[in-house]
Design a protein around this motif. Structure first.
Motif, PDB file in Angstrom:
ATOM      1  N   SER A  23     -42.406  34.928 -20.967  1.00  0.00           N
ATOM      2  CA  SER A  23     -43.676  34.306 -21.149  1.00  0.00           C
ATOM      3  C   SER A  23     -43.565  33.375 -22.353  1.00  0.00           C
ATOM      4  N   ILE A  24     -42.900  33.494 -23.240  1.00  0.00           N
ATOM      5  CA  ILE A  24     -42.659  32.671 -24.265  1.00  0.00           C
ATOM      6  C   ILE A  24     -41.366  31.742 -24.023  1.00  0.00           C
ATOM      7  N   LEU A  25     -40.311  31.777 -23.260  1.00  0.00           N
ATOM      8  CA  LEU A  25     -39.622  30.926 -22.780  1.00  0.00           C
ATOM      9  C   LEU A  25     -40.223  29.882 -21.871  1.00  0.00           C
ATOM     10  N   GLN A  26     -41.458  30.225 -20.994  1.00  0.00           N
ATOM     11  CA  GLN A  26     -41.683  29.435 -20.266  1.00  0.00           C
ATOM     12  C   GLN A  26     -43.046  28.688 -20.711  1.00  0.00           C
ATOM     13  N   GLN A  27     -43.186  28.775 -22.040  1.00  0.00           N
ATOM     14  CA  GLN A  27     -44.293  27.834 -22.670  1.00  0.00           C
ATOM     15  C   GLN A  27     -44.294  26.494 -22.236  1.00  0.00           C
ATOM     16  N   SER A  28     -45.310  25.912 -22.372  1.00  0.00           N
ATOM     17  CA  SER A  28     -45.622  24.277 -21.894  1.00  0.00           C
ATOM     18  C   SER A  28     -44.982  23.691 -23.388  1.00  0.00           C
ATOM     19  N   TYR A  29     -45.021  24.154 -24.281  1.00  0.00           N
ATOM     20  CA  TYR A  29     -44.323  23.415 -25.456  1.00  0.00           C
ATOM     21  C   TYR A  29     -42.881  23.872 -25.597  1.00  0.00           C
TER      22      TYR A  29
END
Length: 305
Positions: A23-29
């Motif tokens: 969920s961190i690696l897929q962040q919009s940023y």
């Protein structure tokens, strides 16, 4: 694009760890790296992390440490954090971040002229990420140093701070035995010298399960039962005052006059009932709700705080 570093402490977290990291690696940023410190796990946590590192070269760094406990582990992460990043996020091992969590925080913190911290509420979810409720409820009063000395309202896993805030925190080395939690210390430090931004809209799914260090999925009755049990367990320890004294020892000389005055009033000895009543008359400290505030005053009167 400004760099963001996520600071994650892990301990026996193999069950949910991969979902959190994804969920961190897929962040919009997109300009995000992860620094993980494992706090001496005995399960397969380190193996899970190494497998993820192999699939995502250059994005994750792992520090394998001895078991220090969650508070000290996060302080070590701050000390080893990337000096070239612009923003830093605390992260637990078993939650799931909403896709715009970092983007929202960076957008909010860009308005800070100096030291700044952003935090939000969470969406409580069960073991399988089914939504339960938003927690905590929206705050009734503003965030401030006067609130932070007697109440922590900032959920650590939602916190994002700018580099000035990170530099302030690593400029001193507190005795973590005197701290209630790392996020409480951060709230106190940043509210003392900078800007604390709160958003009531959740940025993460806060998973409730049997191994949570803390949790918000409790009924009102259970909540007050826990407070009473904590009162009985720690009666005489004066934990709030110990933490405030630790803050005064490190940062007191840097405070503006009125904040220093309120800090000194709070940590001074109040042996008689008259002294405690006089303190309540002068104090600007407060908890968020009316009920919590009355509890604070009661605990002062019985010399618990």
């Amino acid at each position: 694009m400004e760099k963001v570093q996520v600071l994650m402490s892990t301990y026996n977290g193999e069950a949910f760890l991969e979902e959190q990291i994804q969920s961190i690696l897929q962040q919009s940023y997109s300009e995000v790296s992860i620094l993980i410190r494992d706090d001496g796990s005995k399960d397969n946590t380190v193996s899970v992390i190494n497998r993820i590192i192999e699939r995502n070269p250059g994005k994750i760094v792992l520090i394998k440490g001895e078991n220090l406990g969650v508070v000290q582990s996060f302080f070590e992460l701050l000390q080893f954090s990337d000096d070239t990043a612009s923003y830093y996020c605390f992260c637990d091992q078993d939650d799931v971040w909403m896709l715009d969590k970092i983007e929202r925080a960076v957008h909010a913190l860009r308005s800070c002229s100096a030291t700044g911290m952003f935090f939000t509420s969470t969406m409580l979810v069960d073991h399988d990420l089914n939504e339960i409720k938003v927690w905590p409820s929206p705050h009734e009063r503003e965030t401030s140093f006067y609130n932070s000395l007697v109440q922590n309202i900032a959920v650590g896993a939602t916190m994002v701070m700018n580099k000035a805030a990170r530099d302030l925190l690593i400029s001193k080395t507190p005795n973590t035995d005197n701290l209630l939690m790392h996020d409480w210390w951060v709230y106190t430090c940043i509210s003392a010298f900078g800007e604390v931004i709160y958003d009531s809209k959740p940025t993460m799914y806060y998973r409730q399960h049997g191994n949570n260090v803390v949790g918000g999925n409790t009924t009102a009755i259970h909540k007050w039962q826990k407070k009473w049990e904590s009162f009985r367990k720690h009666s005489g320890d004066k934990l709030l005052k110990r933490q405030a004294i630790e803050f005064a020892n490190h940062y007191g000389s840097q405070l503006e006059a009125e904040k220093l005055n309120q800090l000194q009033l709070f940590i001074q000895s109040r042996r008689s009932l008259k002294q405690r009543l006089n303190y309540l008359h002068k104090s600007k400290l407060y908890r968020q709700s009316w009920t919590e505030n009355q509890l604070f005053k009661f605990l002062v009167l019985i010399d618990y705080i």
